[in-house]
Design an enzyme around this catalytic site. Sequence first.
Site, PDB file in Angstrom:
ATOM      1  CB  ALA A 194      -5.197  -6.840  19.836  1.00  0.00           C
ATOM      2  N   GLY A 205      -3.644  -7.257  14.841  1.00  0.00           N
ATOM      3  CA  GLY A 205      -4.853  -6.454  14.678  1.00  0.00           C
ATOM      4  C   GLY A 205      -4.608  -5.155  13.920  1.00  0.00           C
ATOM      5  CD  GLU A 219      -6.565  -9.594  12.449  1.00  0.00           C
ATOM      6  OE1 GLU A 219      -6.252  -9.171  13.585  1.00  0.00           O
ATOM      7  OE2 GLU A 219      -7.165 -10.656  12.253  1.00  0.00           O
ATOM      8  CD  GLU A 230      -2.608 -11.941  14.853  1.00  0.00           C
ATOM      9  OE1 GLU A 230      -1.809 -12.362  13.978  1.00  0.00           O
ATOM     10  OE2 GLU A 230      -3.396 -10.993  14.659  1.00  0.00           O
TER      11      GLU A 230
HETATM   12  C1  HXC Z   1       0.750  -3.855  23.863  1.00  0.00           C
HETATM   13  C2  HXC Z   1       2.630  -3.159  22.793  1.00  0.00           C
HETATM   14  C3  HXC Z   1       2.277  -3.884  21.644  1.00  0.00           C
HETATM   15  C4  HXC Z   1       1.053  -4.597  21.652  1.00  0.00           C
HETATM   16  C5  HXC Z   1       4.157  -2.915  21.270  1.00  0.00           C
HETATM   17  N1  HXC Z   1       3.802  -2.581  22.520  1.00  0.00           N
HETATM   18  N2  HXC Z   1       3.246  -3.709  20.713  1.00  0.00           N
HETATM   19  N3  HXC Z   1       1.868  -3.157  23.882  1.00  0.00           N
HETATM   20  N4  HXC Z   1       0.326  -4.564  22.789  1.00  0.00           N
HETATM   21  N5  HXC Z   1       0.610  -5.268  20.593  1.00  0.00           N
HETATM   22  C6  HXC Z   1       4.522  -1.734  23.457  1.00  0.00           C
HETATM   23  C7  HXC Z   1       5.730  -2.455  24.041  1.00  0.00           C
HETATM   24  O1  HXC Z   1       5.310  -3.277  25.082  1.00  0.00           O
HETATM   25  C8  HXC Z   1       6.562  -1.312  24.507  1.00  0.00           C
HETATM   26  O2  HXC Z   1       6.023  -0.804  25.722  1.00  0.00           O
HETATM   27  C9  HXC Z   1       6.315  -0.253  23.445  1.00  0.00           C
HETATM   28  O3  HXC Z   1       5.096  -0.624  22.790  1.00  0.00           O
HETATM   29  C10 HXC Z   1       7.415  -0.223  22.399  1.00  0.00           C
HETATM   30  O4  HXC Z   1       7.574  -1.538  21.884  1.00  0.00           O
HETATM   31  P1  HXC Z   1       9.002  -2.281  21.791  1.00  0.00           P
HETATM   32  O5  HXC Z   1       8.708  -3.731  21.716  1.00  0.00           O
HETATM   33  O6  HXC Z   1       9.910  -1.793  22.843  1.00  0.00           O
HETATM   34  O7  HXC Z   1       9.507  -1.731  20.369  1.00  0.00           O
HETATM   35  P2  HXC Z   1      10.473  -2.458  19.318  1.00  0.00           P
HETATM   36  O8  HXC Z   1      11.596  -3.143  20.070  1.00  0.00           O
HETATM   37  O9  HXC Z   1      10.773  -1.440  18.301  1.00  0.00           O
HETATM   38  O10 HXC Z   1       9.605  -3.624  18.680  1.00  0.00           O
HETATM   39  C11 HXC Z   1       8.475  -3.302  17.891  1.00  0.00           C
HETATM   40  C12 HXC Z   1       7.615  -4.579  17.662  1.00  0.00           C
HETATM   41  C13 HXC Z   1       7.262  -5.204  19.004  1.00  0.00           C
HETATM   42  C14 HXC Z   1       8.372  -5.565  16.761  1.00  0.00           C
HETATM   43  C15 HXC Z   1       6.358  -4.108  16.899  1.00  0.00           C
HETATM   44  O11 HXC Z   1       6.748  -4.191  19.875  1.00  0.00           O
HETATM   45  C16 HXC Z   1       6.255  -6.293  18.905  1.00  0.00           C
HETATM   46  O12 HXC Z   1       6.581  -7.408  18.481  1.00  0.00           O
HETATM   47  N6  HXC Z   1       5.021  -6.032  19.338  1.00  0.00           N
HETATM   48  C17 HXC Z   1       3.982  -7.005  19.372  1.00  0.00           C
HETATM   49  C18 HXC Z   1       3.485  -7.280  17.978  1.00  0.00           C
HETATM   50  C19 HXC Z   1       2.389  -8.333  18.018  1.00  0.00           C
HETATM   51  O13 HXC Z   1       2.582  -9.451  18.484  1.00  0.00           O
HETATM   52  N7  HXC Z   1       1.206  -7.962  17.545  1.00  0.00           N
HETATM   53  C20 HXC Z   1       0.074  -8.825  17.511  1.00  0.00           C
HETATM   54  C21 HXC Z   1      -0.691  -8.659  18.775  1.00  0.00           C
HETATM   55  S1  HXC Z   1      -1.946  -9.877  18.897  1.00  0.00           S
HETATM   56  P3  HXC Z   1       6.960  -0.530  27.020  1.00  0.00           P
HETATM   57  O14 HXC Z   1       5.959  -0.138  28.064  1.00  0.00           O
HETATM   58  O15 HXC Z   1       7.695  -1.782  27.261  1.00  0.00           O
HETATM   59  O16 HXC Z   1       7.836   0.600  26.541  1.00  0.00           O
HETATM   60  C22 HXC Z   1      -3.200  -9.275  18.017  1.00  0.00           C
HETATM   61  C23 HXC Z   1      -4.400 -10.114  18.063  1.00  0.00           C
HETATM   62  C24 HXC Z   1      -5.331  -9.720  16.983  1.00  0.00           C
HETATM   63  O17 HXC Z   1      -3.151  -8.256  17.390  1.00  0.00           O
HETATM   64  C25 HXC Z   1      -6.576 -10.457  17.121  1.00  0.00           C
HETATM   65  C26 HXC Z   1      -7.730  -9.608  17.305  1.00  0.00           C
HETATM   66  C27 HXC Z   1      -7.593  -8.251  16.840  1.00  0.00           C
END
Ligand code: HXC
Length: 257
Positions: A65, A108, A111, A131
Amino acid sequence: ASFETVLFEKKGRVGLVTLNRPKALNALNAQLIAELNQVLDACEADADIGAIVITGSEKAFAAGADIKEMKDKTFGDVILQDFIAPWERITRVRKPVIAAVSGFALGGGCELAMMADFIIASDTAKFGQPEIMLGVIPGAGGTQRLTRAVGKAKAMDLILTGRHMDAAEAERAGLVARVVPAADLVAEALKAAEKIASFSLPSAMLAKESVNRAFETTLAEGVRFERHAFHALFATEDQKEGMAAFAEKRPPQFKHA
Ligand code: HXC
């Protein structure tokens, strides 16, 4: 119609949907989910589509998400909006849906992939429910679908530690149906979808619905459901054609009727 956050193409009888926010690793924001849902509605309504493939980019199916969109929401916001409810549209699609996953399928994103009927993964795929690292828990069915897919031990491990699992581990655990080389992912998913779409659509729809009953009911009720669906297919022209073609040693010409 054309959309900003998803791309849509018809490939024969297959609808190919590509999540398209590459700079954000396909983070799933409200616009993307709304556009995805409109594409799914169109696929369901299109008699010439018999199966759907949902894919992302090589680097990410979807990294979850959209955290930036979500971070300032209050409890009042999320309960009044029923935040995440629109994500469930995909679970009501009656035609077969394949998720073709390359790179990150996190939170997400994992999911959403699990809401498809099955997952074909590239050897670069990474799955996880991180999460807990954000102070929340999976909110789009992860605690339920991951547990049913991989069992309690691995679901607890992934959901409580937030670690990623690679494609080989995901295949061993039963989360993904097949793993293919990254370069072949979309072609392999399309091939599987084209095969499914070549069969009688009523039989594919009832097969999918029957398998899904296994998660919602007792064995005896599920078997009864299957029996009724099986019997009903004898009312289709395609059953007559499929069995006649076998007996006559020729390929069937299904009419999806
Ligand atoms: C918003 C995101 C994002 C996310 C990545 N980006 N994941 N933006 N929401 N979930 C954005 C980053 O901010 C960044 O933007 C760009 O994508 C590239 O990501 P990087 O982090 O620079 O890439 P990398 O170093 O290769 O790392 C990849 C990654 C990391 C390991 C996947 O991005 C990460 O940990 N992302 C979050 C994963 C996460 O926590 N997902 C769960 C979300 S909670 P900029 O602008 O800085 O370039 C969720 C809740 C679900 O899903 C419940 C209901 C559905």
